[in-house]
Design a protein around this motif. Sequence first.
Motif, short mmCIF file in Angstrom:
data_model
loop_
_atom_site.label_atom_id
_atom_site.label_comp_id
_atom_site.label_asym_id
_atom_site.label_seq_id
_atom_site.Cartn_x
_atom_site.Cartn_y
_atom_site.Cartn_z
N VAL A 122 0.77 -1.15 -0.14
CA VAL A 122 -0.10 -0.03 -0.07
C VAL A 122 0.80 1.35 -0.02
O VAL A 122 2.06 1.19 0.44
CB VAL A 122 -0.97 0.26 1.15
CG1 VAL A 122 -1.98 -1.24 1.25
CG2 VAL A 122 -0.12 -0.15 2.23
N VAL A 143 -4.61 4.94 3.70
CA VAL A 143 -4.27 4.43 2.40
C VAL A 143 -4.52 5.04 1.09
O VAL A 143 -5.85 5.15 0.93
CB VAL A 143 -4.78 2.81 2.22
CG1 VAL A 143 -4.67 2.14 1.07
CG2 VAL A 143 -4.53 2.27 3.67
N VAL A 163 -3.49 0.98 -3.24
CA VAL A 163 -3.22 -0.30 -3.18
C VAL A 163 -2.51 -0.96 -4.45
O VAL A 163 -2.99 -0.89 -5.52
CB VAL A 163 -4.45 -1.27 -2.71
CG1 VAL A 163 -4.26 -2.70 -2.48
CG2 VAL A 163 -5.00 -0.63 -1.34
N ALA A 188 -2.00 -6.77 0.63
CA ALA A 188 -3.20 -5.71 0.83
C ALA A 188 -4.37 -5.95 -0.15
O ALA A 188 -5.60 -6.04 0.38
CB ALA A 188 -2.83 -4.32 0.83
N ALA A 248 -8.11 2.02 -1.49
CA ALA A 248 -7.70 3.42 -1.06
C ALA A 248 -8.90 3.96 -0.47
O ALA A 248 -10.05 4.17 -0.83
CB ALA A 248 -7.62 4.08 -2.46
#
Length: 521
Positions: free
Chosen positions: A331, A354, A357, A363, A370
């Motif tokens: 991430v 985040v 990704v 992740a 996101a």
Amino acid sequence: MTRNTKTALTATAAALLAAGVTLTTTASGWTLPTWLQNKAPSSAPATGDGPARLTPTAAAVAAVTAPAAPVAPLPPGQTPNYRAIVQTQGPAVVGITVAGLHKASNNASGNDDGEGAGSAAMPGLENDPFFRFFRGVPGLRMQPRSAQPFRGQGSGFIISTDGLILTNAHVVREAKQVTVKLSDRREFSAQVLGSDPATDIAVLKVDAKNLPTVQLGDPKQVQVGDYVLAIGSPYGFEQSASQGIVSAKGRSLPGDSNVVPFIQTDAAVNPGNSGGPLFDAAGRVVGVNAQIYSQSGGFQGLAFSIPIDVALKIKDQIVAHGKVEHARLGVTLQDLSAPLASSFGLEAPDGALVSSVVPGSAAAKAGLKAGDVITAIDGEPVRVAGDVSSRVGLARPGDKLRLELWRDKTRLNETVPLGRADKDVQEASAAPQGGQLGLALRPLERQELRSAGLDRGLLVERVTGPAQLAGVQPGDVLLALNGKPVDNVEQVREALKSKPASVALLVARDGQQIFVPVRLG
């Protein structure tokens, strides 16, 4: 090369760099003249084919081989007994000299402004942001040739009686010969068992028995304001001690890998101190001195140490396997500001946001998106993005982390098996994409573009060299180069084919667009 909050330090990174402030390692790439090294002449020459050793007096040997006596705990409000710490722990602090051959670059002779001077003394640093520290050091300007000899200095400390020594990875980088010098002036040839550039830790081994060792402490018990003491060989002056306090803990350094939650101190640390120990008030090692912020090249009140528990984790892997494996979540993270926290429905700006990704990563397989905010890992609160980076970077591939997430104003829990941070793959992908810029770029996914409010751009996944020196950061979005919009990596390569002396990058960061001039020539 910081984590009171990563936000505070990162926000000032571009300004610091523009002002000429650089993050430097503290290994010295040059040696003092003999008359300045405070050396006593050897009473007997080295014999045999083994490593050269000076012959100390019997009293000196007895002094350094005796077990280190513990220093009494410090009563509240009292100054540490620095004399006792130096006397009991100093014998286990060593000076390290390295030598080898370094393949010269095309600009090894240096430019008119001093760029490139000292490349022979600090190998591999031609495009390293730390390299500017060594510009203008007398005697280091070399003429181009196929290979150049280099010498360097650093510090270290003994952690086992049979000769295990911790130091910085950058101290022994590319070294062919490593010599360890004890406080009683015995010298040993050392073997590099392994090193880890991500954490800047290396492990050395000398062939000796009954060596003095340091006491190891717990950096988690050290708090901001506590007394600390550094011992090392700044500029070759052996067994130099300097005192200060802990200025901050958990620092994430701009442009760093963020694997290490650095201890920030104001104890004077200079070139040659790299790899030396940082002691707490009771004489226990809590950190490994590694980097400084400096505008002059010398100490200016900002020094950073690797917590000893981090160093010992790396040591254990090197001793057991000869290498270090780091985990990868996959991430891109950023710190939360108060407005961002409010927009996500959080009461405080604590957590790691985040921003993207990586497809196919651990992740992505766990369903992270996101816009998720990581608020805790295995029950421990996350305050800044660096908390996640250091926790993941110090884990092993396959380890499982229990993440507490904030998504759509709802708390979720996800258990994520971590992937492998493949250094070779990362460097291979980074090398061709940014050319001499030092950027690893990838196109943004549609969802990422929507989340960022952009219609084009390339995500900066990794940054080194000139771009890092200019203040470009991982997580920035490259929108244009020299005024021309860029939608793919090939456009960046094409713009660099003419080898311009400088370029102007338009990047998006935290909802704003800024131009960043990058000098390439």
